[in-house]
Enzyme design. Structure first.
Site, short mmCIF file in Angstrom:
data_model
loop_
_atom_site.label_atom_id
_atom_site.label_comp_id
_atom_site.label_asym_id
_atom_site.label_seq_id
_atom_site.Cartn_x
_atom_site.Cartn_y
_atom_site.Cartn_z
CG ASP A 114 -1.98 1.11 1.11
OD1 ASP A 114 -3.07 0.83 0.59
OD2 ASP A 114 -1.70 2.25 1.54
CD GLU A 172 -0.60 6.20 2.27
OE1 GLU A 172 -1.13 7.25 1.81
OE2 GLU A 172 -1.25 5.16 2.48
CG ASP A 188 -1.47 0.93 -4.19
OD1 ASP A 188 -0.83 1.52 -3.31
OD2 ASP A 188 -2.71 0.75 -4.13
CG HIS A 228 -5.46 7.91 4.08
ND1 HIS A 228 -5.75 7.36 2.86
CD2 HIS A 228 -6.62 8.46 4.53
CE1 HIS A 228 -7.03 7.57 2.57
NE2 HIS A 228 -7.57 8.22 3.56
CG ASP A 272 -3.97 2.16 4.75
OD1 ASP A 272 -4.60 2.29 5.81
OD2 ASP A 272 -3.93 3.03 3.86
#
Length: 266
Positions: free
Chosen positions: A79, A81, A178, A236, A241
């Site tokens: 995941d 960011e 992603d 987030h 996550d």
């Protein structure tokens, strides 16, 4: 299916294993597991554990009997960011790169890869980005570039035995962004190749909708709510996550769900 009849059906499938062809047995188990509430499986699992213990079998065998086998040896939960603002900045750059290695037999986390990444096009994080992700400027300043992080990912994959052709693994993400948009887009911008192992994945939202019959509009929050799970950590946060994704996968697997690739081949 009532609890009692459900347990009877599972017992028949386990005790009669030697009398059925293996492929039919596996399909029958999956069909029964998918119809049963998690509580029935949990209760039956404890019965199996006691029975196996009385015959000298280890606890690991009992754990394996509680849900059908997956198609993959390992799931690689990922995941990202990335840099962001309102209105959105371009190009976006990955600033957190976490991966959890999930054992496909036990659905437990075996290893973690986690690095922050120095953005180069927009090196200064926006207040909006920090508020959303919890990532402050000091967490990315002086960190490796994306190219360096991708090299370390490859080293980690090799160390974990994930590059062995006989080992089946696949990435899992919450959505397609992603690996369909973010990573290939940034690699193209920087002139970097995308490793083949990033080119197929499981979208957890699609898997959840197949298993539960409803689309999780709010992503992880809706999936946790639908499965009566507590949300782990901060929304987030990439690593948090990933932990939520792993927990959701484990819960679905224990309910008998078999995860399959959802992305189309590149």
């Amino acid at each position: 299916v009532s609890d009692a009849s459900g347990c009877s059906m599972i017992a028949l499938l386990h005790t009669g294993a030697a009398k059925f062809p293996q492929n039919l047995l596996s399909r029958s188990r999956q069909a029964v597991y998918s119809l049963l509430p998690a509580g029935v499986l949990k209760g039956f699992s404890s019965i199996v554990s006691r029975k196996l213990a009385s015959h000298g079998f280890g606890a690991s065998m009992a754990a394996m009997s509680s849900f059908p086998p997956q198609r993959y040896h390992y799931f690689l939960v990922l995941d990202f960011e990335a840099t962001c603002d309102k209105p959105q900045i371009h190009p976006q750059e990955i600033i957190e790169f976490p991966i959890l290695k999930l054992n496909g037999r036990t659905m437990e986390i075996e290893s973690t890869f986690h690095m922050y990444v120095q953005p180069v096009v927009h090196p200064q994080l926006t207040p909006f980005c920090t508020e959303l992700t919890g990532i402050i400027q000091g967490m990315v300043d002086g960190q490796p570039s994306l190219q360096q992080v991708l090299e370390r990912v490859d080293e980690w994959m090799a160390k974990e035995g994930l590059l062995d052709p006989s080992v089946k693994s696949i990435f899992v993400t919450c959505g397609d962004w992603d690996l369909k948009v973010m990573l290939p887009g940034q690699c193209q911008y920087l002139g970097l190749p995308v490793a083949d192992y990033f080119k197929q994945w499981i979208n957890l939202k699609k898997a959840y909708s197949f298993a539960m019959g409803s689309w999780p509009k709010n992503g992880l929050l809706d999936m946790n709510k639908g499965l009566n799970l507590q949300h782990i950590g901060r929304p987030h946060s990439g690593i948090d996550d990933c932990k939520n994704i792993a927990n959701i996968m484990k819960t679905l697997a224990h309910r008998g769900f078999i995860f399959k690739q959802t992305s189309k081949p590149f």
